[in-house]
Design a protein around this motif. Structure first.
Motif, mmCIF file in Angstrom:
data_model
loop_
_atom_site.group_PDB
_atom_site.id
_atom_site.type_symbol
_atom_site.label_atom_id
_atom_site.label_comp_id
_atom_site.label_asym_id
_atom_site.label_seq_id
_atom_site.Cartn_x
_atom_site.Cartn_y
_atom_site.Cartn_z
ATOM 1 N N VAL A 1 1.589 43.428 -22.422
ATOM 2 C CA VAL A 1 2.050 44.306 -23.296
ATOM 3 C C VAL A 1 1.643 45.653 -23.268
ATOM 4 N N GLY A 2 0.454 46.092 -23.172
ATOM 5 C CA GLY A 2 0.037 47.171 -23.471
ATOM 6 C C GLY A 2 0.562 48.139 -22.044
ATOM 7 N N VAL B 1 -7.755 45.305 -26.420
ATOM 8 C CA VAL B 1 -7.338 45.128 -24.587
ATOM 9 C C VAL B 1 -5.981 45.926 -24.809
ATOM 10 N N GLY B 2 -4.988 45.717 -25.726
ATOM 11 C CA GLY B 2 -3.594 46.404 -25.611
ATOM 12 C C GLY B 2 -3.965 47.649 -25.582
ATOM 13 N N THR B 3 -4.821 48.284 -26.424
ATOM 14 C CA THR B 3 -5.087 49.670 -26.356
ATOM 15 C C THR B 3 -5.665 50.181 -25.282
ATOM 16 N N GLY C 1 -1.123 53.874 -30.357
ATOM 17 C CA GLY C 1 -2.115 52.590 -30.635
ATOM 18 C C GLY C 1 -1.552 51.878 -31.881
ATOM 19 N N PRO C 2 -1.133 52.500 -32.910
ATOM 20 C CA PRO C 2 -0.660 51.491 -33.912
ATOM 21 C C PRO C 2 0.381 50.661 -33.628
ATOM 22 N N LEU C 3 1.259 51.033 -32.682
ATOM 23 C CA LEU C 3 2.523 50.290 -32.412
ATOM 24 C C LEU C 3 1.847 49.088 -31.475
ATOM 25 N N ILE C 4 0.977 49.610 -30.204
ATOM 26 C CA ILE C 4 0.769 48.378 -29.579
ATOM 27 C C ILE C 4 -0.338 47.489 -30.401
ATOM 28 N N THR C 5 -1.050 47.800 -31.468
ATOM 29 C CA THR C 5 -2.050 46.971 -32.199
ATOM 30 C C THR C 5 -1.097 45.967 -33.052
ATOM 31 N N THR C 6 -0.041 46.608 -33.607
ATOM 32 C CA THR C 6 0.530 45.711 -34.470
ATOM 33 C C THR C 6 1.523 44.479 -33.583
ATOM 34 N N VAL C 7 2.104 45.270 -32.519
ATOM 35 C CA VAL C 7 2.540 44.097 -31.669
ATOM 36 C C VAL C 7 1.764 43.177 -31.062
ATOM 37 N N ASN C 8 0.358 43.405 -30.779
ATOM 38 C CA ASN C 8 -0.375 42.756 -30.330
ATOM 39 C C ASN C 8 -1.155 41.686 -31.441
#
Length: 473
Positions: free
Chosen positions: A424-425, A340-342, A444-451
């Protein structure tokens, strides 16, 4: 039978000619230089460029000696700058300089940047003064501004000519400049005034005033404008040529549609690299050390965030110890949260290409993405509540109340995680944009890790509150 035979013959696949194989056989044959050149004249520059990459050094040097400058220049238009620079170093300086003189000035300037300084100075010294001046002009612009992508191949006329005089000027300039689909017009101060389509000029009667043909609302850019800003403005136009002006509104050069496509492709490549967590694009032949340097900074930052996620899981050690079953569904919450964040990130990056967004529009974007995240989370949460509850009861042989209490906790966590992740995304790239940092860095990797962090806190937090403190499992 005769009809069937005709049908079979008509459906036979005609083999396409293998131009590369033909060109290689010509180069490796025993033809005289004149005959070899005559045979190669029938092939497109793109095919010759593809073949050059497959030849040995000796074969390339043979080809460079035989082919005329126009043929080689056409092939060089299809090379990457670093490859073209390498091939220039394999030929005599006089021919290298003549090829550079034949290229579009933006390509020539880009290729010369990749040539060693010593050889570059020698090549430039052999160029005609006007071409040398044009190349130095383009090379003076930073790679991030549109002036570095322009060419000086264009036709310009004053606004006080008659139709006959304009045609005469066009014919005179066409000997040196073949970008003539659009003719640019300047006023008595030599400032950009407008443009005329070639077709309109050719079809116009000699009695028609030139002024009536001039389009004064024609799009233009300034040489020192950032490429990102120019792309956003020019994407709605379908002009073959766009004038590039200096700060005095005089025409320095033009951006061709081909150059614009290449610029867009480069920008998309850079953004794609950033989405993947890289600091720049990579290619197949890039050295190991250089690839590592591009990837390592993001990986180190994500390692720190990953350790933080692991630390948060450790905080909920009591929950995991008492309800080991919930560990089986952790990946469900994490994956959906990251997805969802991505999605929200991709939508936000696309919207942020519009530089004129107001605060109200940005706020509406955040609200909309949160609504989408909540509604999708609600549907998936209800579905998870039913499916996971039945799975625990039927396959794990747990009681009905326990099964659906756990699945209910998963469903609520899914709703909250997807709601927060969509926010967040959206907010992270908006924040980067606000502080003048490329929002594509919010990759993508940053958003995924934060999420992941959001999902872990939400899931184990809800499990601790509902399953341990409310239902006392």
């Amino acid at each position: 039978m005769e009809e069937e035979k005709v049908l079979i013959e008509s459906t036979e696949v005609v083999a396409l000619p293998d131009y590369e194989k033909e060109i290689i056989s010509i180069i490796r044959g025993n033809y005289s230089p004149k005959m070899m050149l005559k045979k190669l004249e029938d092939y497109h520059g793109s095919d010759i460029a593809d073949v050059i990459e497959q030849l040995t050094l000796k074969e390339r040097q043979k080809l460079f000696r035989v082919c005329d400058v126009e043929m080689l220049a056409e092939a060089f238009e299809h090379f990457e700058e670093d490859d073209a620079a390498n091939y220039l170093s394999e030929m005599f300086l006089s021919k290298a300089s003549r090829i550079i003189a034949e290229l579009e000035t933006d390509n020539a300037a880009a290729i010369l940047k990749e040539v060693s300084k010593e050889k570059r100075d020698l090549i430039v010294e052999l160029l005609p003064e006007d071409i040398r001046r044009e190349i130095r002009l383009i090379a003076s612009f930073d790679d991030e501004v549109i002036g570095s992508k322009m060419t000086t191949n264009f036709i310009v006329i004053p606004d006080n000519l008659t139709i006959k005089e304009a045609m005469r000027s066009l014919r005179a300039q066409a000997e040196e400049n073949d970008n003539m689909s659009t003719i640019f017009v300047v006023d008595e101060m030599d400032e950009f005034y407008g443009a005329i389509g070639l077709r309109d000029l050719i079809r116009a009667s000699s009695t028609v005033p030139l002024e009536s043909l001039i389009v004064t609302s024609f799009p233009y850019v300034y040489a020192n404008e950032p490429i990102d800003d120019c792309i956003e403005r020019l994407k709605d136009y379908s002009e073959d040529l766009i004038p590039v002006l200096d700060n005095s509104n005089k025409i320095l050069g033009v951006i061709t549609s081909q150059s614009l496509i290449e610029v867009v492709d480069e920008e998309m490549g850079e953004d794609y690299a950033k989405f993947a967590g890289l600091t720049a694009e990579e290619d197949l032949n890039e050295p190991l050390k250089q690839s590592m340097v591009k990837r390592l900074p993001w990986l180190l930052a994500l390692l720190v965030l990953g350790l933080l996620v692991s630390g948060v899981v450790g905080v909920f050690e009591k929950v995991v110890a008492q309800l080991t079953l919930i560990m089986a569904f952790q990946s469900l919450i994490l994956d959906m949260s990251g997805n969802v964040g991505t999605q929200s990130l991709a939508v936000t990056i696309r919207v942020l290409m519009d530089e004129n967004l107001t605060f109200k529009q940005k706020f509406r974007l955040v609200v909309k993405e949160m609504k989408v995240g909540f509604c999708n989370g609600l549907i998936l949460g209800i579905l998870s509540f039913v499916v996971v509850g039945l799975y625990i009861m039927l396959f794990k042989h747990k009681e009905l109340f326990f099964s659906f209490a756990v699945s209910g906790c998963i469903g609520i966590s899914l709703i909250l995680a997807m709601l927060i992740s969509s926010a967040v995304g959206t907010l992270i790239p908006l924040f980067f944009k606000k502080i003048k940092v490329d929002p594509a860095v919010a990759s993508g990797p940053l958003i995924t890790t934060v999420n992941d962090l959001v999902a872990v806190v939400t899931y184990y937090g809800m499990s601790w509150i509902l399953l341990l403190n409310v239902f006392h499992f």
